[in-house]
Scaffold this active site. Structure first.
Site, PDB file in Angstrom:
ATOM      1  N   HIS A 431       0.723  -1.332  -0.280  1.00  0.00           N
ATOM      2  CA  HIS A 431      -0.041  -0.032   0.099  1.00  0.00           C
ATOM      3  C   HIS A 431       0.815   1.228   0.113  1.00  0.00           C
ATOM      4  CE1 HIS A 431      -3.201   2.435   2.064  1.00  0.00           C
ATOM      5  NE2 HIS A 431      -3.413   2.608   0.988  1.00  0.00           N
ATOM      6  N   LEU A 442       5.526   3.045   3.185  1.00  0.00           N
ATOM      7  CA  LEU A 442       4.863   1.873   2.501  1.00  0.00           C
ATOM      8  C   LEU A 442       4.377   0.895   3.618  1.00  0.00           C
ATOM      9  CD1 LEU A 442       4.131   0.248   0.013  1.00  0.00           C
ATOM     10  CD2 LEU A 442       6.596  -0.696   0.186  1.00  0.00           C
ATOM     11  N   GLU A 443       3.035   0.542   3.532  1.00  0.00           N
ATOM     12  CA  GLU A 443       2.402  -0.492   4.209  1.00  0.00           C
ATOM     13  C   GLU A 443       2.600  -1.788   3.570  1.00  0.00           C
ATOM     14  OE1 GLU A 443      -1.266   0.229   7.104  1.00  0.00           O
ATOM     15  OE2 GLU A 443      -1.658   0.937   5.183  1.00  0.00           O
ATOM     16  N   VAL A 444       3.364  -2.667   4.149  1.00  0.00           N
ATOM     17  CA  VAL A 444       3.242  -4.195   3.201  1.00  0.00           C
ATOM     18  C   VAL A 444       2.368  -4.978   3.950  1.00  0.00           C
ATOM     19  CG1 VAL A 444       4.622  -6.194   3.232  1.00  0.00           C
ATOM     20  CG2 VAL A 444       5.707  -3.955   2.512  1.00  0.00           C
TER      21      VAL A 444
END
Ligand code: NAD
Length: 661
Positions: A431, A442-444
């Site tokens: 994301h 950044l969201e993983v």
């Protein structure tokens, strides 16, 4: 020469020049107690030994000259006096370098930051290697500090007042050639020639043969105002206004920089140095600096966190499906770090636009899946629609059978995207935030079946793009949008009760957010916000129920900034032009207004955000409070000087007690 060989500093004498090479433990050189002691010992020896005629100071690490004062030391200060004393000691040390019997030449390659640059400024000559890692900056304000090693005095006298303020107030980095252009360094050479050039210059300086330093023309023009008190007062006043506009008075460090600089011009360098040390000491133990240092350590720790126990796959080629706003941004970011990208969109026009937006030779486009077979990672950024995304993932799995498949969805749980996939263990969420080039987070997102290698690859690739990566567990809204929703929803409910739009936004900007929640809604787009709000409501029930006001304004066809009309009006260039008073007629209370204290507005918006963040931690959506703080600060602009939701909770007590907000 009898300089003791200390572990961080080794010396070698070439004829009559001492070449001192810094090589501290760890990946970067810092000015900690050992390095400082070594420099003092070197100075003592050089002062004593008549055979020495010059010193060259260099680093054994190709990427790090000196990255600055050792930040771990900051945490040890118990009082302002500790910090002030440390700064005064640095002044004394650098004063000795500057006045040393023999000239010192700084041979700079790699990061030359903070105390490192201040040491370089005390040297008689600075040569920088034209190397990609060479970067010069005084980033202290980013940690809530002022430069404490004389930077507030030496930098303006080196590059001029305007340029010095720009560097010190932003902390921005300059490269070797820029540094030459502004007079911050005296020479730039090829990395391979650095040592030789420094030695030659040292000899010339020792012999009194060095060329006189010329102020670069551009820098000279910019310095016209520096020479007289009125001109300086004007520059300082304008800088102060800019700072206050940007920080709303929440950050004391930039103002302290201005004060130390002003003092130095008004009462002389010694007075300026005393002011600098006093500010440094006070700021080092201030709450704001403690929080910024905490975030610095948190992001540094995340840089080292692989996200999973498995080894990541190398991504030699990236596929991107969907050449819209996000897809083009992701492609551009990947190309910028040298990764070849194949970009696909069903719409040929969008492919063309995406390629133009990416503006990189490494990106090629297509309307089918040719060129995807060898992609190691494929990121999809197509419309936010479950069926469309499932179909696209299926196509990707066929076109690129070995690839890891990442979705840039902002709301759809990854498990739902993976459940029909042929290889669900290779499906993951990445994301990114908009705009990709600018947003650092950044969201993983890992689903239950995600393989460790998949997570490791997504994390490693995110870091390669320069992002700060947090790994979160799957669930509606993941972490960032999940805490954003109740915050914005809280603001919507205040609108429902008749609180004025600008009163709400002002209260939260005063709290420290970069923009208020109603402005944010307009920015994101009311349609997008409405859609994600529905998903969150379905998933979590009443506490995420959308506000009536938002639904009504959306029903009236207002989209926010992109449609030039939302809660605010926008001009043709998209610039905000004040609240659109006619919007009140659409709201439940109509023209009737409720007055509300700013603290209450904050309690009703930030309160739900804090509660949701705590739930996310309790449910294991985030791995740690640290990740939750970093996600909120870098994902939605939670005030950095408050450290993030968890630090804020720890400092003030529980989320629900109004007196704490
Ligand atoms: P966008 O409308 O700008 O782009 C979507 C693109 O996908 C379009 O160019 C469209 O032609 C293309 N497309 C649609 N179906 C396709 C298919 N089957 N094959 C190939 N291409 C196809 O949208 P966007 O704002 O870039 O958003 C894309 C994704 O990123 C969404 O999932 C969204 O939720 C997510 N996201 C958006 C933002 C944001 O702020 N815009 C932020 C984070 C995540």
């Amino acid at each position: 020469m009898t300089v003791p060989t200390l572990p961080v500093l080794t010396t070698e004498t070439v004829h009559d020049v001492v070449i001192a090479t810094l090589d501290g433990p760890g990946s970067v050189n810092t000015l900690g107690p050992a390095a400082i002691a070594a420099l003092v010992a070197l100075l003592d020896d050089v002062e004593r030994d008549d055979a020495v005629r010059a010193v060259v100071l260099q680093s054994a690490k190709p990427d790090s000259w000196i990255a600055g004062f050792d930040i771990e030391e900051l945490a040890r200060f118990e009082s302002a006096a500790d910090g002030e004393r440390t700064s005064r000691e640095a002044h004394a040390l650098l004063d000795r370098v500057e006045r040393c019997r023999v000239p010192w030449v700084a041979a700079i390659q790699g990061a030359c930051l903070g105390g490192g640059l201040e040491l370089a400024l005390a040297c008689a000559w600075r040569i920088a290697a034209d190397h990609p890692s060479t970067a010069l900056a005084l980033p202290e304000v980013q940690l809530g500090l002022v430069p404490g090693g004389g930077g507030t005095q030496r930098l303006p006298r080196c590059v001029g007042l305007g340029a010095a303020l720009d560097l010190m107030l932003t902390g921005r980095r300059v490269r070797a050639r820029q540094a030459l252009g502004m007079g911050l360094v005296d020479d730039v050479v090829h990395p391979a020639a650095l040592a030789e050039a420094a030695l030659r210059r040292a000899r010339e300086l020792a012999d009194g043969r060095a060329p006189t330093r010329r102020t670069p023309r551009r820098a000279a023009a910019a310095r016209l105002l520096d020479g007289n008190a009125l001109g300086r007062a004007l520059v300082l006043r304008q800088a102060r206004e800019r700072v206050l506009r940007r920080t709303h008075g929440h950050y004391p460090a930039p103002l302290a920089v201005l004060d130390a600089v002003r003092e130095g011009y008004a009462r002389g360098v010694d007075a300026g140095l005393r002011a600098e040390a006093r500010h440094f000491g006070e700021l080092a133990v201030s709450a704001v600096s403690r929080e910024l240092v905490y975030l610095f350590f948190a992001t540094t720790a995340l840089k080292k966190d692989p996200g999973s126990a498995a080894a990541p796959r190398a991504v030699a080629k990236l596929g991107v499906v969907g050449a819209g706003f996000m897809g083009a941004g992701i492609a551009a970011a990947a190309a910028a770090v040298g990764t070849p990208v194949r970009l696909r969109d069903t719409d040929a026009g969008r492919v063309g636009k995406g390629l133009a937006a990416a503006r990189a030779d490494l990106v090629t486009g297509t309307t089918d899946y040719t060129g995807f077979r060898r992609a190691d990672l494929v990121i999809e950024a197509v419309f936010e629609d479950l069926d469309v995304k499932r179909r696209v993932i299926d196509e990707i799995e066929r076109a690129a059978p070995d690839a890891i498949v990442a979705s840039n969805t902002s709301t759809i749980p990854i498990a739902r995207l993976a459940e029909r996939a042929a290889r669900p263990e290779r499906v993951i969420g990445m994301h990114f935030f908009s705009p990709v080039a600018k947003m650092p987070l950044l969201e993983v997102i890992e689903a239950d079946g995600t393989a460790p290698e998949t997570t490791a690859t997504a994390v490693a690739f995110g870091k390669r793009l320069g992002k700060t990566v947090i790994v979160v567990r799957d669930g509606p809204g993941f972490y960032v949008n999940r805490i954003l929703n109740p915050y914005v929803g809280g603001a919507g409910r205040l609108l429902d009760e008749g609180v004025a739009i600008d009163a709400i936004d002002r209260a939260l900007v005063d709290f420290g957010f970069p923009v208020g929640p109603i402005t944010l809604l307009d920015e994101v787009g009311l349609d997008i916000a409405g859609k994600s709000g529905r998903i969150m409501h379905d998933a979590f029930g009443a506490r995420m129920a959308p506000a009536q006001s938002l639904l009504r304004v959306l029903d009236a066809g207002r989209l926010g900034r992109k449609g030039r009309l939302g809660f605010y009006r926008y001009d043709a260039a998209g610039k905000k032009r004040g609240v659109d008073e006619s919007v009140y007629a659409l709201l439940p209370t109509g023209e009737r207004r409720t007055r509300m204290a700013p603290e209450e507005i904050v309690r009703r918006t930030v309160g739900p955000l804090l509660e949701e963040a705590e739930r996310c931690l309790a449910e294991g959506i985030i791995r740690s409070a640290r990740d939750g703080d970093v996600g909120a600060v870098f994902g939605i602009g939670f005030p950095a000087w408050r450290g993030g939701p968890f630090r804020y909770l720890a400092a003030t007590g529980t989320a629900l007690a109004p007196r704490h907000l």
